[in-house]
Design a protein around this motif. Sequence first.
Motif, mmCIF file in Angstrom:
data_model
loop_
_atom_site.group_PDB
_atom_site.id
_atom_site.type_symbol
_atom_site.label_atom_id
_atom_site.label_comp_id
_atom_site.label_asym_id
_atom_site.label_seq_id
_atom_site.Cartn_x
_atom_site.Cartn_y
_atom_site.Cartn_z
ATOM 1 N N LYS A 1 -19.832 -5.860 -7.450
ATOM 2 C CA LYS A 1 -20.548 -4.817 -6.653
ATOM 3 C C LYS A 1 -19.592 -4.394 -5.724
ATOM 4 N N LEU A 2 -19.754 -3.056 -5.608
ATOM 5 C CA LEU A 2 -18.693 -2.320 -4.845
ATOM 6 C C LEU A 2 -19.418 -1.840 -3.446
ATOM 7 N N ASP A 3 -18.731 -1.692 -2.232
ATOM 8 C CA ASP A 3 -19.400 -1.479 -1.096
ATOM 9 C C ASP A 3 -19.494 0.331 -1.191
ATOM 10 N N THR B 1 -4.480 6.325 3.956
ATOM 11 C CA THR B 1 -5.566 5.537 5.042
ATOM 12 C C THR B 1 -6.896 5.447 4.202
ATOM 13 N N LEU B 2 -7.283 6.362 3.476
ATOM 14 C CA LEU B 2 -8.400 6.075 2.400
ATOM 15 C C LEU B 2 -8.172 4.745 1.450
ATOM 16 N N ILE B 3 -7.048 4.510 1.021
ATOM 17 C CA ILE B 3 -6.718 3.378 0.045
ATOM 18 C C ILE B 3 -6.870 2.256 0.960
ATOM 19 N N VAL B 4 -6.319 2.314 2.268
ATOM 20 C CA VAL B 4 -6.594 1.062 3.214
ATOM 21 C C VAL B 4 -7.939 0.763 3.317
ATOM 22 N N GLU B 5 -8.740 1.781 3.636
ATOM 23 C CA GLU B 5 -10.220 1.518 3.864
ATOM 24 C C GLU B 5 -11.045 1.116 2.686
ATOM 25 N N ARG C 1 -9.828 -1.233 0.450
ATOM 26 C CA ARG C 1 -9.090 -2.217 0.120
ATOM 27 C C ARG C 1 -9.972 -3.383 -0.705
ATOM 28 N N ASP C 2 -11.110 -3.605 0.042
ATOM 29 C CA ASP C 2 -11.914 -4.576 -0.568
ATOM 30 C C ASP C 2 -12.470 -4.368 -1.861
ATOM 31 N N ASP C 3 -12.997 -2.934 -2.152
ATOM 32 C CA ASP C 3 -13.518 -2.718 -3.384
ATOM 33 C C ASP C 3 -12.226 -2.506 -4.348
ATOM 34 N N LEU C 4 -11.084 -2.128 -4.018
ATOM 35 C CA LEU C 4 -10.020 -1.934 -4.905
ATOM 36 C C LEU C 4 -9.667 -3.335 -5.574
ATOM 37 N N ALA C 5 -9.526 -4.240 -4.595
ATOM 38 C CA ALA C 5 -9.067 -5.625 -4.696
ATOM 39 C C ALA C 5 -10.097 -6.263 -5.823
ATOM 40 N N LYS C 6 -11.352 -5.987 -5.979
ATOM 41 C CA LYS C 6 -12.406 -6.308 -6.902
ATOM 42 C C LYS C 6 -12.045 -5.677 -8.297
ATOM 43 N N ILE C 7 -11.961 -4.422 -8.398
ATOM 44 C CA ILE C 7 -11.713 -3.866 -9.510
ATOM 45 C C ILE C 7 -10.333 -4.420 -10.041
ATOM 46 N N LEU C 8 -9.196 -4.751 -9.331
ATOM 47 C CA LEU C 8 -7.976 -5.209 -9.639
ATOM 48 C C LEU C 8 -8.106 -6.221 -10.463
ATOM 49 N N THR C 9 -8.856 -7.532 -9.714
ATOM 50 C CA THR C 9 -8.869 -8.583 -10.173
ATOM 51 C C THR C 9 -9.844 -8.711 -11.480
ATOM 52 N N HIS C 10 -10.600 -7.955 -11.818
ATOM 53 C CA HIS C 10 -11.312 -7.945 -13.050
ATOM 54 C C HIS C 10 -10.619 -7.134 -14.256
ATOM 55 N N LEU D 1 -2.361 -4.891 -2.760
ATOM 56 C CA LEU D 1 -2.859 -3.710 -1.973
ATOM 57 C C LEU D 1 -2.036 -3.472 -0.787
ATOM 58 N N ASP D 2 -1.707 -4.411 -0.161
ATOM 59 C CA ASP D 2 -0.952 -4.289 1.238
ATOM 60 C C ASP D 2 0.649 -4.076 0.721
ATOM 61 N N TYR D 3 1.157 -4.500 -0.060
ATOM 62 C CA TYR D 3 2.430 -4.002 -0.687
ATOM 63 C C TYR D 3 2.361 -2.625 -1.072
ATOM 64 N N SER D 4 1.590 -2.309 -1.946
ATOM 65 C CA SER D 4 1.365 -1.159 -2.616
ATOM 66 C C SER D 4 1.094 0.044 -1.340
ATOM 67 N N THR D 5 0.359 -0.082 -0.197
ATOM 68 C CA THR D 5 0.378 0.786 0.531
ATOM 69 C C THR D 5 1.432 0.840 1.657
ATOM 70 N N GLY D 6 2.372 0.104 1.426
ATOM 71 C CA GLY D 6 3.809 0.306 2.144
ATOM 72 C C GLY D 6 4.555 1.385 1.437
ATOM 73 N N PHE D 7 4.250 1.630 0.153
ATOM 74 C CA PHE D 7 4.835 2.818 -0.294
ATOM 75 C C PHE D 7 4.245 4.310 0.012
ATOM 76 N N THR D 8 2.872 4.428 0.363
ATOM 77 C CA THR D 8 2.390 5.697 0.808
ATOM 78 C C THR D 8 2.706 5.708 2.208
ATOM 79 N N TRP D 9 2.869 4.939 2.882
ATOM 80 C CA TRP D 9 3.329 4.684 4.462
ATOM 81 C C TRP D 9 4.870 5.427 4.406
#
Length: 504
Positions: free
Chosen positions: A11-13, A90-94, A96-105, A118-126
Amino acid sequence: MAQEMYTLPFKLDDPSLLHFDSYVNNRWVKAQSTKQFEVTDPGTGANWASCPDNGPEDVPSAVEAAHSSFLEYRKQTPRQRAQLLMKWHTLIVEARDDLAKILTHETGKPLVESYAELDYSTGFTWWFSGEADRIQGTVFSPSMPGRRVFTVKQPIGVVAALVPWNFPIAMVLRKAGAALAAGCTIIVKPSPETPITVLALAHLAEKAGFPPGIFNVLTTSLDNTPSLSEALCKHDLVKKVTFTGSTRVGRLIAAHCSHGLKKVTLELGGNCPFIVFEDANMEQAITQLLALKWRHAGQACITANRIFVQSGVYQKFTQMLKDRVSSALVVGHGADEGTTMGPLTTPQAVRKAISHVEDASKRGAKVVLGGKQIKPPSCEGGYFFEPTIMTDITSDMLVFKEESFAPIASLCKFETEEEAVQTANDTSMGLASYVFTKDVNRLWRMFENLEAGMVGLNTGNQSAAETPFGGIKQSGYGKESGKDVAVNEFLITKTGTLTVEDHF
């Protein structure tokens, strides 16, 4: 198969993040054929989603939309592009919890590793939001009197990004961040294993305000991947191709692009040596190896594939490694609490791991830990392989010659520094190398002599947004991330020469 037939295993937020259609020109679209392919949870082997099975016939409309948008997007100021990238970030960071669930599955990696990606990835957008403002040309005086020469940097055009399944968010943001900062538009072809995470990024790109046609995604099955990729590479309006994957496929991509003399970046396979000298800090080396070798069950191009240990500490190192792996790694579904190593992402990966262990065993290697396919409780249909340590590895074994892409640590003994360098370089690959020693002079010599595009000196994973990433030899060419070099991969340099009649 209709998506409605599946029950989501999580389930996603924010359920609006989930999309199951391709994304072109800010519209969610089906394949012209109306065919779908299924997305599988590697931890259970169960299908939980389906996406459009796009083919070559779907390429022209996507490329034309991206090109039409490019003609306008390239006129935006660097600051405008930077602001769009930062909003996306900013939106990807916000999310984060939902994207992690999708990524794991989709990938199988444990949730803790999904968060790390995700933390590594958002280093690139920043990072690339800042780089957009720093694209600059030059003005200088040439050898001829009365002249000035100046250069400007301009975006190359439509980019095709062919991304792998092992780090889908990181690979998309590393490529798209640089391309969008440069002023290019992009079409992403995600791996068939991991389309949903990439489609979620498309949703957030639209929410961030990117105009239609700037960021596009064409999903496709394993069967259609070769033909769709070829169509993208050969389309006249695609001016740049960036690919991460195997060397075998990289050769095919380079051949496709050669017909149009397209600019190409290839980040290909690795057969990375991890070298431990007798004077090294053993705890430091093993800690770094644990994080590097078993991250995503060994499915990373920069993972340690061949572990060279000097003879004086070979037995001690082997025992220490066995003890640490036995106590630190808990194999299970990536979404289960306490899991520290998930499944392999594909059943083919399990078959390859089995063949590597069997081949090495026949040729005299010893399996000191693991070595078998396993079925953890409640994960009977998943693609699991035990954390494995093998010793007495020699150069005639498949596990030495090929990239395992599995949780297999292959240990080789060496005597001298010269032997370590020669054996480590005995591969057609040249992506990354790792050296552990307290001798500073030796560290410098190893840095100079190892044939790799990246060398970790008393360091394991060294990838970061500010660090140029890329290999040599058959590990590819071009750089991703890093200052200037990554964005330059998506730019052309135009030279102007001005003559003034009365000189200066």
